[in-house]
Design a protein around this motif. Structure first.
Motif, PDB file in Angstrom:
ATOM      1  N   THR A 155       0.855  -1.188   0.000  1.00 31.48           N
ATOM      2  CA  THR A 155       0.000   0.000   0.000  1.00 31.48           C
ATOM      3  C   THR A 155       0.890   1.236   0.000  1.00 31.48           C
ATOM      4  OG1 THR A 155      -0.132  -0.039   2.419  1.00 31.48           O
ATOM      5  CG2 THR A 155      -1.940  -1.106   1.211  1.00 31.48           C
ATOM      6  N   ILE A 156       0.340   2.320  -0.462  1.00 31.07           N
ATOM      7  CA  ILE A 156       1.097   3.573  -0.506  1.00 31.07           C
ATOM      8  C   ILE A 156       0.861   4.345   0.791  1.00 31.07           C
ATOM      9  CG2 ILE A 156      -0.724   4.920  -1.652  1.00 31.07           C
ATOM     10  CD1 ILE A 156       1.581   6.154  -3.387  1.00 31.07           C
ATOM     11  N   THR A 157       1.892   5.037   1.243  1.00 25.32           N
ATOM     12  CA  THR A 157       1.783   5.882   2.434  1.00 25.32           C
ATOM     13  C   THR A 157       1.407   7.304   2.001  1.00 25.32           C
ATOM     14  OG1 THR A 157       4.091   6.593   2.366  1.00 25.32           O
ATOM     15  CG2 THR A 157       3.598   4.545   3.597  1.00 25.32           C
ATOM     16  N   PRO A 158       1.014   8.140   2.941  1.00 18.79           N
ATOM     17  CA  PRO A 158       0.764   9.543   2.577  1.00 18.79           C
ATOM     18  C   PRO A 158       1.990  10.210   1.936  1.00 18.79           C
ATOM     19  CG  PRO A 158      -0.228   9.073   4.698  1.00 18.79           C
ATOM     20  CD  PRO A 158       0.594   7.854   4.328  1.00 18.79           C
ATOM     21  N   ALA A 159       3.180   9.886   2.402  1.00 23.00           N
ATOM     22  CA  ALA A 159       4.396  10.449   1.788  1.00 23.00           C
ATOM     23  C   ALA A 159       4.548   9.967   0.351  1.00 23.00           C
ATOM     24  CB  ALA A 159       5.636  10.068   2.606  1.00 23.00           C
ATOM     25  N   GLY A 160       4.217   8.702   0.099  1.00 19.92           N
ATOM     26  CA  GLY A 160       4.278   8.169  -1.260  1.00 19.92           C
ATOM     27  C   GLY A 160       3.259   8.820  -2.172  1.00 19.92           C
ATOM     28  N   ARG A 161       2.074   9.046  -1.644  1.00 19.99           N
ATOM     29  CA  ARG A 161       1.019   9.702  -2.433  1.00 19.99           C
ATOM     30  C   ARG A 161       1.425  11.141  -2.779  1.00 19.99           C
ATOM     31  NH1 ARG A 161      -3.431   7.737  -3.691  1.00 19.99           N
ATOM     32  NH2 ARG A 161      -3.497   6.203  -2.030  1.00 19.99           N
ATOM     33  N   ALA A 162       2.002  11.844  -1.823  1.00 14.32           N
ATOM     34  CA  ALA A 162       2.452  13.221  -2.075  1.00 14.32           C
ATOM     35  C   ALA A 162       3.563  13.232  -3.122  1.00 14.32           C
ATOM     36  CB  ALA A 162       2.933  13.861  -0.771  1.00 14.32           C
ATOM     37  N   LEU A 163       4.470  12.260  -3.031  1.00 15.57           N
ATOM     38  CA  LEU A 163       5.540  12.162  -4.023  1.00 15.57           C
ATOM     39  C   LEU A 163       4.968  11.884  -5.405  1.00 15.57           C
ATOM     40  CD1 LEU A 163       8.575  12.138  -4.635  1.00 15.57           C
ATOM     41  CD2 LEU A 163       8.569   9.689  -4.060  1.00 15.57           C
ATOM     42  N   ASN A 164       4.006  10.986  -5.498  1.00 10.93           N
ATOM     43  CA  ASN A 164       3.373  10.696  -6.787  1.00 10.93           C
ATOM     44  C   ASN A 164       2.747  11.947  -7.377  1.00 10.93           C
ATOM     45  OD1 ASN A 164       2.257   8.838  -8.909  1.00 10.93           O
ATOM     46  ND2 ASN A 164       0.384   9.713  -8.078  1.00 10.93           N
ATOM     47  N   ASN A 165       2.084  12.721  -6.550  1.00 11.27           N
ATOM     48  CA  ASN A 165       1.443  13.941  -7.040  1.00 11.27           C
ATOM     49  C   ASN A 165       2.465  14.929  -7.601  1.00 11.27           C
ATOM     50  OD1 ASN A 165      -1.048  12.912  -6.317  1.00 11.27           O
ATOM     51  ND2 ASN A 165      -1.118  14.008  -4.377  1.00 11.27           N
ATOM     52  N   GLU A 166       3.619  15.036  -6.964  1.00 11.45           N
ATOM     53  CA  GLU A 166       4.678  15.921  -7.468  1.00 11.45           C
ATOM     54  C   GLU A 166       5.233  15.416  -8.801  1.00 11.45           C
ATOM     55  OE1 GLU A 166       7.845  17.570  -4.918  1.00 11.45           O
ATOM     56  OE2 GLU A 166       6.858  16.398  -3.328  1.00 11.45           O
ATOM     57  N   ILE A 167       5.482  14.126  -8.857  1.00 10.77           N
ATOM     58  CA  ILE A 167       6.080  13.545 -10.061  1.00 10.77           C
ATOM     59  C   ILE A 167       5.110  13.578 -11.232  1.00 10.77           C
ATOM     60  CG2 ILE A 167       7.000  11.424 -11.073  1.00 10.77           C
ATOM     61  CD1 ILE A 167       8.201  10.807  -8.286  1.00 10.77           C
ATOM     62  N   ALA A 168       3.834  13.395 -10.972  1.00 13.06           N
ATOM     63  CA  ALA A 168       2.835  13.401 -12.046  1.00 13.06           C
ATOM     64  C   ALA A 168       2.872  14.712 -12.825  1.00 13.06           C
ATOM     65  CB  ALA A 168       1.447  13.151 -11.476  1.00 13.06           C
ATOM     66  N   VAL A 169       3.203  15.800 -12.155  1.00 15.26           N
ATOM     67  CA  VAL A 169       3.296  17.103 -12.825  1.00 15.26           C
ATOM     68  C   VAL A 169       4.352  17.059 -13.923  1.00 15.26           C
ATOM     69  CG1 VAL A 169       3.892  19.543 -12.486  1.00 15.26           C
ATOM     70  CG2 VAL A 169       2.444  18.368 -10.823  1.00 15.26           C
ATOM     71  N   VAL A 170       5.468  16.408 -13.659  1.00 16.26           N
ATOM     72  CA  VAL A 170       6.549  16.294 -14.643  1.00 16.26           C
ATOM     73  C   VAL A 170       6.039  15.623 -15.915  1.00 16.26           C
ATOM     74  CG1 VAL A 170       8.792  15.199 -15.114  1.00 16.26           C
ATOM     75  CG2 VAL A 170       8.351  16.233 -12.870  1.00 16.26           C
ATOM     76  N   PHE A 171       5.332  14.500 -15.745  1.00 19.35           N
ATOM     77  CA  PHE A 171       4.838  13.762 -16.904  1.00 19.35           C
ATOM     78  C   PHE A 171       3.693  14.479 -17.607  1.00 19.35           C
ATOM     79  CE2 PHE A 171       7.204  10.428 -14.776  1.00 19.35           C
ATOM     80  CZ  PHE A 171       7.859   9.849 -15.846  1.00 19.35           C
ATOM     81  N   ARG A 172       2.823  15.139 -16.828  1.00 15.55           N
ATOM     82  CA  ARG A 172       1.723  15.889 -17.460  1.00 15.55           C
ATOM     83  C   ARG A 172       2.250  17.014 -18.329  1.00 15.55           C
ATOM     84  NH1 ARG A 172      -1.205  15.309 -12.549  1.00 15.55           N
ATOM     85  NH2 ARG A 172      -0.559  17.370 -11.900  1.00 15.55           N
ATOM     86  N   LYS A 173       3.267  17.716 -17.854  1.00 12.05           N
ATOM     87  CA  LYS A 173       3.839  18.816 -18.653  1.00 12.05           C
ATOM     88  C   LYS A 173       4.443  18.274 -19.944  1.00 12.05           C
ATOM     89  CE  LYS A 173       4.881  22.099 -14.978  1.00 12.05           C
ATOM     90  NZ  LYS A 173       5.962  22.753 -14.213  1.00 12.05           N
ATOM     91  N   ARG A 174       5.163  17.184 -19.862  1.00  8.56           N
ATOM     92  CA  ARG A 174       5.782  16.595 -21.061  1.00  8.56           C
ATOM     93  C   ARG A 174       4.706  16.109 -22.020  1.00  8.56           C
ATOM     94  NH1 ARG A 174      10.175  17.278 -23.991  1.00  8.56           N
ATOM     95  NH2 ARG A 174      10.465  15.463 -25.292  1.00  8.56           N
ATOM     96  N   GLN A 175       3.688  15.459 -21.495  1.00  6.27           N
ATOM     97  CA  GLN A 175       2.583  14.978 -22.321  1.00  6.27           C
ATOM     98  C   GLN A 175       1.905  16.131 -23.041  1.00  6.27           C
ATOM     99  OE1 GLN A 175      -0.429  11.990 -20.833  1.00  6.27           O
ATOM    100  NE2 GLN A 175      -1.638  13.855 -20.662  1.00  6.27           N
TER     101      GLN A 175
END
Length: 151
Positions: free
Chosen positions: A100-120
């Protein structure tokens, strides 16, 4: 030399163009993730998958990401140690662990998703809104077919 010439003449046009576009979107994204967040591709894909399912096994993540299971297993150890995911024994299968993902993992995913959304967005900005909708439908159809079909 015309760099687009190969798109018209390669023997497996669709596969080549899909690969080219995937590389153009994800490879710079994974390089940025490695540089900015210190995660490799397998580690980020583990976090990404767990951000969208309440619980998975390493085998589930390997299936969802089409990455080798040993890559995912190595990622599990690191991300548990770093506090981004939790691992618990699976009472139904002692060989598996529930992840399962922790709150820290979820926050990290949200930050990283921005990188991929911008490139997309940069890559897909050549399309109109209607073309984006058509592409979305076609990509979903092919992805679902691939996910449910045996290799």
């Amino acid at each position: 030399m015309d760099p687009t010439h190969i798109f018209d003449v390669v023997e497996f046009r669709d596969a080549y163009r899909i690969s080219y576009l995937a590389n153009a979107v994800v490879l710079p994204g994974y390089e940025a993730v490695k540089h900015q967040f210190g995660l490799n591709r397998g580690e980020y894909l583990l976090i990404l998958c767990l951000a969208h399912y309440p619980m998975l096994t390493a085998q589930d993540v390997a299936r969802l990401s089409r990455r080798p299971r040993n890559t995912i297993s190595r990622a599990v150890h690191r991300l548990v140690d770093d506090g981004y995911i939790k691992r618990a024994p699976d009472p139904e299968d002692g060989r598996q662990a529930r992840l399962t993902i922790t709150p820290a993992g979820r926050a990290l995913n949200n930050e990283i998703a921005v990188v991929f959304r911008k490139r997309q967005e940069k890559i897909l900005s050549a399309l109109t809104g209607q073309e984006r909708q058509i592409l979305d439908v076609l990509l979903q159809k092919v992805a679902v077919h691939t996910a449910i079909s045996a290799d």
